[in-house]
Design a protein around this motif. Structure first.
Motif, PDB file in Angstrom:
ATOM      1  N   GLU A 129     -79.052 -14.543 -12.232  1.00  0.00           N
ATOM      2  CA  GLU A 129     -78.898 -15.839 -11.568  1.00  0.00           C
ATOM      3  C   GLU A 129     -77.729 -15.807 -10.586  1.00  0.00           C
ATOM      4  O   GLU A 129     -77.823 -16.323  -9.475  1.00  0.00           O
ATOM      5  CB  GLU A 129     -78.684 -16.952 -12.608  1.00  0.00           C
ATOM      6  CG  GLU A 129     -79.911 -17.309 -13.404  1.00  0.00           C
ATOM      7  CD  GLU A 129     -81.027 -17.842 -12.527  1.00  0.00           C
ATOM      8  OE1 GLU A 129     -80.753 -18.627 -11.597  1.00  0.00           O
ATOM      9  OE2 GLU A 129     -82.186 -17.453 -12.763  1.00  0.00           O
ATOM     10  N   THR A 130     -76.623 -15.186 -11.000  1.00  0.00           N
ATOM     11  CA  THR A 130     -75.461 -15.075 -10.111  1.00  0.00           C
ATOM     12  C   THR A 130     -75.824 -14.287  -8.857  1.00  0.00           C
ATOM     13  O   THR A 130     -75.486 -14.692  -7.737  1.00  0.00           O
ATOM     14  CB  THR A 130     -74.296 -14.372 -10.842  1.00  0.00           C
ATOM     15  OG1 THR A 130     -73.991 -15.100 -12.036  1.00  0.00           O
ATOM     16  CG2 THR A 130     -73.065 -14.287  -9.964  1.00  0.00           C
ATOM     17  N   LEU A 131     -76.527 -13.201  -9.034  1.00  0.00           N
ATOM     18  CA  LEU A 131     -76.930 -12.385  -7.893  1.00  0.00           C
ATOM     19  C   LEU A 131     -77.909 -13.130  -6.985  1.00  0.00           C
ATOM     20  O   LEU A 131     -77.850 -12.985  -5.759  1.00  0.00           O
ATOM     21  CB  LEU A 131     -77.544 -11.068  -8.368  1.00  0.00           C
ATOM     22  CG  LEU A 131     -76.568 -10.082  -9.021  1.00  0.00           C
ATOM     23  CD1 LEU A 131     -77.316  -8.880  -9.585  1.00  0.00           C
ATOM     24  CD2 LEU A 131     -75.510  -9.639  -8.038  1.00  0.00           C
ATOM     25  N   LYS A 132     -78.780 -13.944  -7.580  1.00  0.00           N
ATOM     26  CA  LYS A 132     -79.700 -14.746  -6.764  1.00  0.00           C
ATOM     27  C   LYS A 132     -78.926 -15.732  -5.890  1.00  0.00           C
ATOM     28  O   LYS A 132     -79.219 -15.884  -4.702  1.00  0.00           O
ATOM     29  CB  LYS A 132     -80.678 -15.526  -7.652  1.00  0.00           C
ATOM     30  CG  LYS A 132     -81.879 -14.747  -8.096  1.00  0.00           C
ATOM     31  CD  LYS A 132     -82.817 -15.637  -8.882  1.00  0.00           C
ATOM     32  CE  LYS A 132     -84.024 -14.894  -9.365  1.00  0.00           C
ATOM     33  NZ  LYS A 132     -84.927 -15.747 -10.149  1.00  0.00           N
ATOM     34  N   ARG A 133     -77.931 -16.414  -6.494  1.00  0.00           N
ATOM     35  CA  ARG A 133     -77.125 -17.368  -5.726  1.00  0.00           C
ATOM     36  C   ARG A 133     -76.369 -16.646  -4.608  1.00  0.00           C
ATOM     37  O   ARG A 133     -76.325 -17.128  -3.470  1.00  0.00           O
ATOM     38  CB  ARG A 133     -76.152 -18.103  -6.647  1.00  0.00           C
ATOM     39  CG  ARG A 133     -76.808 -19.203  -7.474  1.00  0.00           C
ATOM     40  CD  ARG A 133     -75.765 -20.088  -8.135  1.00  0.00           C
ATOM     41  NE  ARG A 133     -74.891 -19.352  -9.028  1.00  0.00           N
ATOM     42  CZ  ARG A 133     -75.113 -19.138 -10.325  1.00  0.00           C
ATOM     43  NH1 ARG A 133     -76.198 -19.616 -10.871  1.00  0.00           N
ATOM     44  NH2 ARG A 133     -74.256 -18.471 -11.053  1.00  0.00           N
TER      45      ARG A 133
ATOM     46  N   GLN B 171     -76.682 -17.237  -0.583  1.00  0.00           N
ATOM     47  CA  GLN B 171     -75.525 -17.510   0.270  1.00  0.00           C
ATOM     48  C   GLN B 171     -75.442 -16.494   1.417  1.00  0.00           C
ATOM     49  O   GLN B 171     -75.175 -16.856   2.560  1.00  0.00           O
ATOM     50  CB  GLN B 171     -74.234 -17.464  -0.552  1.00  0.00           C
ATOM     51  CG  GLN B 171     -74.084 -18.622  -1.509  1.00  0.00           C
ATOM     52  CD  GLN B 171     -72.871 -18.458  -2.426  1.00  0.00           C
ATOM     53  OE1 GLN B 171     -72.231 -17.414  -2.443  1.00  0.00           O
ATOM     54  NE2 GLN B 171     -72.567 -19.497  -3.193  1.00  0.00           N
ATOM     55  N   LEU B 172     -75.685 -15.227   1.087  1.00  0.00           N
ATOM     56  CA  LEU B 172     -75.641 -14.203   2.126  1.00  0.00           C
ATOM     57  C   LEU B 172     -76.757 -14.406   3.154  1.00  0.00           C
ATOM     58  O   LEU B 172     -76.550 -14.178   4.352  1.00  0.00           O
ATOM     59  CB  LEU B 172     -75.743 -12.807   1.496  1.00  0.00           C
ATOM     60  CG  LEU B 172     -74.511 -12.337   0.718  1.00  0.00           C
ATOM     61  CD1 LEU B 172     -74.803 -11.019   0.012  1.00  0.00           C
ATOM     62  CD2 LEU B 172     -73.312 -12.204   1.631  1.00  0.00           C
ATOM     63  N   GLN B 173     -77.932 -14.847   2.691  1.00  0.00           N
ATOM     64  CA  GLN B 173     -79.031 -15.132   3.620  1.00  0.00           C
ATOM     65  C   GLN B 173     -78.642 -16.267   4.565  1.00  0.00           C
ATOM     66  O   GLN B 173     -78.916 -16.200   5.766  1.00  0.00           O
ATOM     67  CB  GLN B 173     -80.313 -15.504   2.846  1.00  0.00           C
ATOM     68  CG  GLN B 173     -80.966 -14.350   2.124  1.00  0.00           C
ATOM     69  CD  GLN B 173     -81.578 -13.344   3.070  1.00  0.00           C
ATOM     70  OE1 GLN B 173     -81.904 -13.643   4.200  1.00  0.00           O
ATOM     71  NE2 GLN B 173     -81.704 -12.114   2.597  1.00  0.00           N
TER      72      GLN B 173
END
Length: 151
Positions: free
Chosen positions: A87-91, A95-97
């Motif tokens: 989930e952290t990596l998805k967020r 954000q990076l996108q």
């Protein structure tokens, strides 16, 4: 001829009887009453041994059950930790996108602004050149008229 045939048939039948005799197992031997009495007197020892084996097996099963429960708990903790990381990596990815889109938009805006500035500079230079050329043409025309008028 018939006697030979009959003798051969008897031999074949005899061989078949012998073969069938070997194929059937012998009947089981029955224990005598003396063996039964001995087994009855040894029964308490056997029961104690069976009871010990039962308790040992039961303890082994309990230990395996505890180990399995611990392994299941550990795998659930690992799964929860990995899901949290996911989930952290998805967020972070989202954000990076968004940052990437913003940077691309800034780059497009910068290109657009640079094109506008280039067009403006080129237009200003052309206007200045056109002004000087037009001034020269106008002077030339005036000079020609004056030259004709003097003649």
């Amino acid at each position: 001829m018939q006697i030979r045939f009959l003798a051969g048939a008897i031999k074949v039948v005899g061989l078949l009887v012998i073969l069938f005799g070997f194929m059937y197992p012998a009947s089981a031997v029955q224990a005598s009453w003396l063996d039964r009495v001995k087994d009855i007197y040894q029964l308490p020892e056997n029961v104690e041994q069976i009871q010990k084996d039962y308790e040992s097996t039961k303890q082994q099963l309990e230990d395996q059950k505890d180990k399995l429960s611990e392994a299941i708990r550990h795998s659930q903790e690992t799964e929860e930790r990995l899901l949290g990381q996911n989930e952290t990596l998805k967020r972070e990815n989202e954000q990076l996108q968004e940052r990437l889109k913003a940077m691309e938009q800034v780059d497009l805006d910068k290109d657009k602004r640079n094109r506008k500035l280039t067009y403006m500079v080129v237009t200003a230079i052309l206007l200045i050149v056109f002004y000087f050329v037009l001034g020269r043409v106008f002077r030339f025309m005036v000079w020609r008229r004056q030259k004709r008028g003097m003649r």
